[in-house]
Design a protein around this motif. Structure first.
Motif, short mmCIF file in Angstrom:
data_model
loop_
_atom_site.label_atom_id
_atom_site.label_comp_id
_atom_site.label_asym_id
_atom_site.label_seq_id
_atom_site.Cartn_x
_atom_site.Cartn_y
_atom_site.Cartn_z
N PRO A 85 -5.96 -25.99 -13.16
CA PRO A 85 -7.05 -25.76 -14.22
C PRO A 85 -8.56 -25.68 -13.43
CG PRO A 85 -5.75 -27.20 -15.03
CD PRO A 85 -5.27 -27.39 -13.68
N LEU A 86 -8.96 -24.71 -13.21
CA LEU A 86 -10.49 -24.59 -12.70
C LEU A 86 -11.37 -23.72 -13.18
CD1 LEU A 86 -11.54 -25.60 -9.88
CD2 LEU A 86 -11.16 -23.47 -8.82
N SER A 87 -12.71 -24.28 -13.22
CA SER A 87 -13.60 -23.18 -14.08
C SER A 87 -14.97 -23.30 -13.06
CB SER A 87 -14.11 -23.96 -15.21
OG SER A 87 -14.73 -25.53 -15.11
N GLY A 138 -8.08 -19.19 -16.72
CA GLY A 138 -8.50 -20.63 -16.34
C GLY A 138 -7.83 -21.40 -15.41
N LYS A 139 -6.86 -20.75 -14.69
CA LYS A 139 -6.35 -21.49 -13.91
C LYS A 139 -6.12 -20.86 -12.55
CE LYS A 139 -2.97 -23.65 -16.80
NZ LYS A 139 -1.50 -24.08 -17.41
N THR A 140 -5.95 -21.27 -11.36
CA THR A 140 -5.72 -20.76 -10.13
C THR A 140 -4.35 -20.11 -10.19
OG1 THR A 140 -4.68 -22.73 -9.18
CG2 THR A 140 -7.07 -22.57 -8.96
N TYR A 144 6.58 -12.72 -7.29
CA TYR A 144 5.44 -13.55 -7.35
C TYR A 144 5.49 -14.37 -8.31
CZ TYR A 144 2.25 -10.96 -4.36
OH TYR A 144 1.69 -10.41 -3.10
N LYS A 145 5.92 -13.99 -9.63
CA LYS A 145 6.19 -14.56 -10.94
C LYS A 145 6.80 -15.92 -10.70
CE LYS A 145 6.11 -14.68 -15.59
NZ LYS A 145 4.98 -14.34 -16.45
N LEU A 146 7.85 -15.78 -10.06
CA LEU A 146 8.96 -16.80 -9.81
C LEU A 146 8.26 -18.10 -8.77
CD1 LEU A 146 12.33 -15.18 -9.79
CD2 LEU A 146 11.27 -16.54 -11.71
N LYS A 147 7.69 -17.49 -7.96
CA LYS A 147 6.72 -18.34 -6.95
C LYS A 147 5.64 -19.01 -7.46
CE LYS A 147 5.26 -18.36 -2.13
NZ LYS A 147 6.43 -18.94 -1.18
N TYR A 148 4.73 -18.21 -7.96
CA TYR A 148 3.54 -19.13 -8.42
C TYR A 148 3.40 -19.43 -10.03
CZ TYR A 148 2.06 -17.47 -3.59
OH TYR A 148 1.93 -17.21 -2.46
N LYS A 149 4.12 -18.61 -10.83
CA LYS A 149 4.19 -19.11 -12.32
C LYS A 149 2.75 -18.31 -12.82
CE LYS A 149 7.61 -22.26 -11.80
NZ LYS A 149 7.81 -22.49 -10.45
N ASN A 150 1.85 -18.97 -12.50
CA ASN A 150 0.56 -18.15 -13.05
C ASN A 150 0.20 -17.10 -12.32
OD1 ASN A 150 -1.69 -18.10 -14.94
ND2 ASN A 150 -3.01 -18.72 -13.29
N TYR A 151 0.63 -15.68 -12.81
CA TYR A 151 0.60 -14.42 -12.26
C TYR A 151 -0.47 -13.47 -12.71
CZ TYR A 151 2.40 -10.00 -10.33
OH TYR A 151 2.53 -8.71 -9.92
N LYS A 160 -11.40 -31.55 -4.72
CA LYS A 160 -11.61 -32.67 -5.39
C LYS A 160 -10.90 -32.70 -6.84
CE LYS A 160 -15.82 -35.02 -5.21
NZ LYS A 160 -17.18 -35.06 -5.35
N LYS A 161 -10.87 -31.36 -7.33
CA LYS A 161 -10.20 -31.07 -8.58
C LYS A 161 -8.85 -31.22 -8.32
CE LYS A 161 -10.50 -30.25 -12.98
NZ LYS A 161 -10.65 -28.73 -13.51
N LEU A 162 -8.26 -30.49 -7.41
CA LEU A 162 -6.74 -30.56 -6.95
C LEU A 162 -6.44 -32.26 -6.73
CD1 LEU A 162 -4.24 -29.28 -6.12
CD2 LEU A 162 -4.95 -29.12 -3.75
N LEU A 163 -7.16 -32.95 -6.01
CA LEU A 163 -6.88 -34.20 -5.86
C LEU A 163 -6.74 -35.32 -7.16
CD1 LEU A 163 -8.84 -34.78 -2.50
CD2 LEU A 163 -6.28 -34.36 -2.31
N GLN A 164 -7.83 -34.94 -7.87
CA GLN A 164 -7.75 -35.78 -9.13
C GLN A 164 -6.74 -35.41 -10.02
OE1 GLN A 164 -10.66 -34.50 -12.00
NE2 GLN A 164 -9.01 -35.62 -13.29
N TYR A 165 -6.46 -34.09 -10.02
CA TYR A 165 -5.47 -33.45 -11.15
C TYR A 165 -4.01 -34.10 -10.57
CZ TYR A 165 -2.75 -29.92 -13.68
OH TYR A 165 -2.11 -29.37 -14.62
#
Lengths: 374, 374, 374, 374
Positions: D33-35, D72-74, B109-116, D140-145
């Motif tokens: 980053p998503l809030s 704070g992130k997906t 998971y960690k290697l695939k998604y980084k933010n885990y 939208k956030k994804l496309l903009q980012y």
């Protein structure tokens, strides 16, 4: 349905006694070098008539590519490739029309679709897997070209005779280019596709069954090397789940296991868990590969190791009890003609194909291979 | 991805230590009577804290249905149901942040998604299967309501101890309402979900492993009764293939077999083939059920019989070697806290759920159940 | 990708100058009477070389069915049908290799796939729509056989000349078998596929453009009769949305509208809303059909009425400015050879096909047509 | 069904008078980053109660995110976000139970699903689009980012009053950051979401209709900037086709056009074709944008320009003729309560959302955005 995969998609078509069998392969990115020979080579592996164990039906299976290539490379457009059916035995299939063969799909097809092309097994015939192998050939080329992935299947058990070679018996064979090459030669030279040294025992086992107009099953192992870390999804589209589905879509397969498989139930956690370490170059390594290449449904960088259980060919000459769907009477059947006493060697290339197609699809979906253009 | 099924679709969401876990079930036809209790009942089966073998984390798991019902029936609109996470143990998960546990999905998971979200296993936690069970509960209700289909899973092996009950040992149990009911009681009363009479042996086996801070695996069998003839597709979406995928999508499952499974490799064709006959009412019957309910990928009317291999819980207290992904050093880990020494009993309801959802989807796609309205 | 539909699936393949173009149609239920003529008839409608307005390339387009039929009926297996490419003009396509034609897909294909079969437009050629029409022919047969659904497309506008016939001008024509038949004859006898009485004006308009080496566009209307109430889904797979996607997948279509379409923006609610009433047999009727056959994305029983905007053929003899992708220089192009000055009449049968395939797919998914067997 | 997209998937759930409405967004790559504010901001745009033209129902619509975020992130896991239904007007919906409103989905839903949650329009209510907007906000956030893509929708016509602003009237506005910002302000400050200077005329037009208890329609234009070359597929999943489907899945939309749209039918090829040139930096440029950003179904780098026709709100106070489904009698209906005399401004944010979700899905599938991890 008849399409496999979401982004690398193989749609198979054709019946045993129709005009042609083949596949449309969609989603192969542009710029992959691909020739007719790449496909023909794989089709040759599944061709029967190569040993005393296989049906004498001479299938030349010369593939024709109708679309999707330009100047020796894929264009990103669908590749339609097919094999015309030439040598259909003038067999009296009328007999099978109302008398479903035990262990066969005759009954369920007939009840599900009513209009059933019973000739030669129709859509349930092994011949239909020409389409699978076409898809697999293209997938193998793609995987090899992009990640040097190698997929190898071979017989490890025939009836009650267990071979002396398998991944877990000699994992070191797979770490060396030369030994790997020699393994591959052994597989394709042997009519049972078995690289074990005790293959003679197996052959005798099969011959004995043949004499009794009976058939035998076996176990095939499939290994995929060089699959990068991260292939597969966490929840429903796990690498192992997708591979299991792909392999179970081969007729005659009654079980699939990954890594140590069913043996895992007898291990303690401390035995089963594959411990990790950094090697001198700080690469992540595992001290064992009991998991067979996946953790949490995602590839972990070790060889992917699978085994499938293949049932004995259902078509046997021995007398069997069955029913007549027209007269509603109980009856008996002795299936005429020559039938493979063992289907295992013919399953070997199809198993490779299904693993290749499954990996290609997951690797495109997972961002490992660009979906449009190499 | 996180959706299972094409026409009966279960989309699961949530993490172990997030706000909630649940599912959106789309494609359940309108007019199915459905209550909160139908779902709660199934969730209770997977709840831990019910025996010495399960983690003491008290999961109340009270389900809340947010949409899709009107006047006690489904409306054909998506059903969102969820369970809020309440009792999160204030455990120091920081330790696990950089030290992946052997046998776990932490690393991949960690290697695939980084933010885990590593807290409590995050998305790889067993807690996520609340969503599977919600989907399964609705699927079971639908299958029972339309075809009186019954799905039953139970433990048949724990570590090296094989139980004395399984479908092939006592098939007659499944032909009788009363014996079936009694079987079901035995399953849910027993903490190992094992209806065998030698379950005490199994319990001792597990307790001994617990003492050594180790864990054990096992085998679960799943039987589906009353599935009509014709479910499943001939080539790629075979009933067995889809079931294999569904069951392999449960973490910890390393093998799936149908019917006699891997044993088929040792049988002769004449032994393996299930002969057919007409009974007195001219119904089609089979003299055996070695195929486990499918022929050519399509259900043939006999009970569907599957077995899955469940690996020992990877989380163990015993010291294991692993790596630190931050310092790039080899290190050791002793996983703290209470962990289930055996995950098998918790897999049982999830296995039922996956079989139910797979069948519901295939039966809607196959025209057995109307896709919009009962 | 190259597959359209989920349960009635059309996978198209082939390039303008490859070996063949065709389709694999999967998901057509078994037992539909189907002949080569059913498909040939539809292909003939799209064949060019039928009037002064179409390219003189003589496409015989004789279809060959390779699979999926048995004794004159479908079997539920995939139907592969194709047309071999015979008459390829020995044109010097080299010129187009690096010089994308304005208004064409040359540029975007080249940039997306790099390896681009530019000969004759390759994959973007109108010739590829042979596959669409094969799929449409089978869908039309299925819809007609099961629900007597009739799909009719025709030209209602050419350049600035609006025809005097359209659904909203003479809705009564569609309520009578005889007037319908006469309408159909008019459509297929007219080279512009226009049943309006002022078609001569249109022809002159086109001829004038031809003289100037220019091209013109137009509007096609499509009507589907006898679609039962309930086809389509409430939220994302609305009947209108799916039809719009299908029609927009025809090259040259720049707009789609249903019912009164863009004119709805100018109406008051009290004008737009179609009031309901019970007729003498207590059937639900509408006093108007402004909605064009759908309410909330679901068919309401009135004729489905769509219009598409077709742009002028981009290939024109007039000098145009463009770029050379190899020399990175601005340049000019005068496209040689004969090109259709209007593509509208060739779009007509493709529009019918796309509506038919979309309806077939939605009606199988919606439980209106059994997915396996009629 | 209720899922939109293949790899960026939005599954919406909830009814107008149920517990909650929301969406599960699956396939958003990890590390975006998503809030909560990113979603809330978009929801606020669709909120009614903002002007005299919208229903006074006060929807606070405070979004709650239940899963998929960490620090704070997906995380790559599904994001479930929802809004609880709080202010349900205690209206007598019983009246509508058997009396379908003209122009509404009441009739088709009722006939398709039988068990119909008629309260407040149930599943056909505009309130359900909360889920669309949640999905759109994340897209939208994804496309903009990732590509700095900007999507802007606005009203260009109300009833018979055409605004003096639209893309083709002032394309230069979209080429400049400042003028773009000022355009955006104008849109969201105006209750009709119309940046034209003659908006007062439109307001009067609506007020007059209100007085007559009637409603009006309009046209919305949507522009997407900075979409890279190559998005979309050649044959069936054309960028324009997918966008058309997405926009047509908004209730009330009766037509979609791209670029010059229906006007193309009146142009000559030489007028329609957008000529190309290299600018001084050897970038590919077009001398016009009649195509609206796509060639052959694939984006060509110019702004994507779409327009949709929005019908007048079907709910009007004026007396209308309808039927009673229980008594089988013809009857009349005057819909009580306050209803938006124009739905156009509420469609604006939903149109943006559908374009965003469609682009996000196609860009992930097309290899523009990594499917797992940014």
């Amino acid at each position: 349905m008849n399409t496999y995969g979401d982004m690398f998609r193989v749609t198979v078509f054709g019946e045993s006694h129709g005009k042609a069998v083949g596949a449309v392969v969609d989603g192969c990115p542009a710029n992959l070098p691909l020739s007719k020979e790449d496909i023909q080579k794989e089709l040759n592996k599944r061709r029967p008539g190569q040993s005393i164990f296989t049906t004498p039906r001479k299938e030349e299976d010369e593939v024709e590519i109708l679309s999707g290539l330009f100047e020796g490379k894929t264009t990103g457009s669908p590749i339609c490739a097919l094999v015309y059916n030439k040598h259909m035995r003038p067999k009296d299939y009328e007999k099978l029309k109302d008398t479903p063969r035990p262990g066969h799909a005759d009954l369920t097809y007939k009840l599900k679709y009513k209009n059933y092309d019973y000739r030669g097994g129709g859509r349930a015939s092994g011949r239909v897997t020409v389409g699978h192998v076409i898809g697999g050939a293209i997938a193998k080329k793609l995987l090899q070209y992009t990640y040097n992935i190698k997929i190898l299947a071979y017989t490890i058990k025939v009836g009650k005779i267990e071979g002396d070679f398998s991944y877990y018996k000699k994992p070191e064979i797979f770490e060396n280019q030369e030994s790997l090459k020699s393994l591959e030669s052994k597989i394709w030279e042997n009519p049972l596709r078995c690289p074990s040294s005790n293959y003679k025992e197996m052959e005798e086992y099969v011959l004995k069954a043949m004499e009794e107009k009976d058939s035998v099953g076996g176990v095939v192992e499939i290994v995929a090397l060089n699959v990068p870390i991260g292939v597969g999804n966490p929840i429903f589209n796990k690498l192992n789940g997708e591979l299991a589905r792909g392999l179970m879509s081969i007729n005659a397969v009654k079980g699939v296991e990954i890594g140590v498989g069913f043996k895992c139930s007898e291990l303690y956690g401390s035995e089963m868990n594959d411990e990790m370490y950094f090697d001198d170059e700080k690469n992540i390594r595992f001290r064992s590969n009991n998991c067979g290449g996946t953790l949490g449904g995602i590839s972990c960088g070790t060889p992917i190791v699978l085994r499938i259980a293949v049932k004995p060919t259902p078509s046997i000459g021995k007398k069997q009890r069955t029913i007549n769907l027209k007269s509603f009477e109980n009856t008996e059947i002795e299936i005429e003609g020559r039938h493979d006493p063992i289907i295992v060697p013919r399953i070997v290339p199809i198993a490779e194909a299904m693993v290749a197609v499954t990996l290609a699809d997951l690797m495109i979906k997972g961002g490992f291979i660009h979906p449009c253009c190499l």
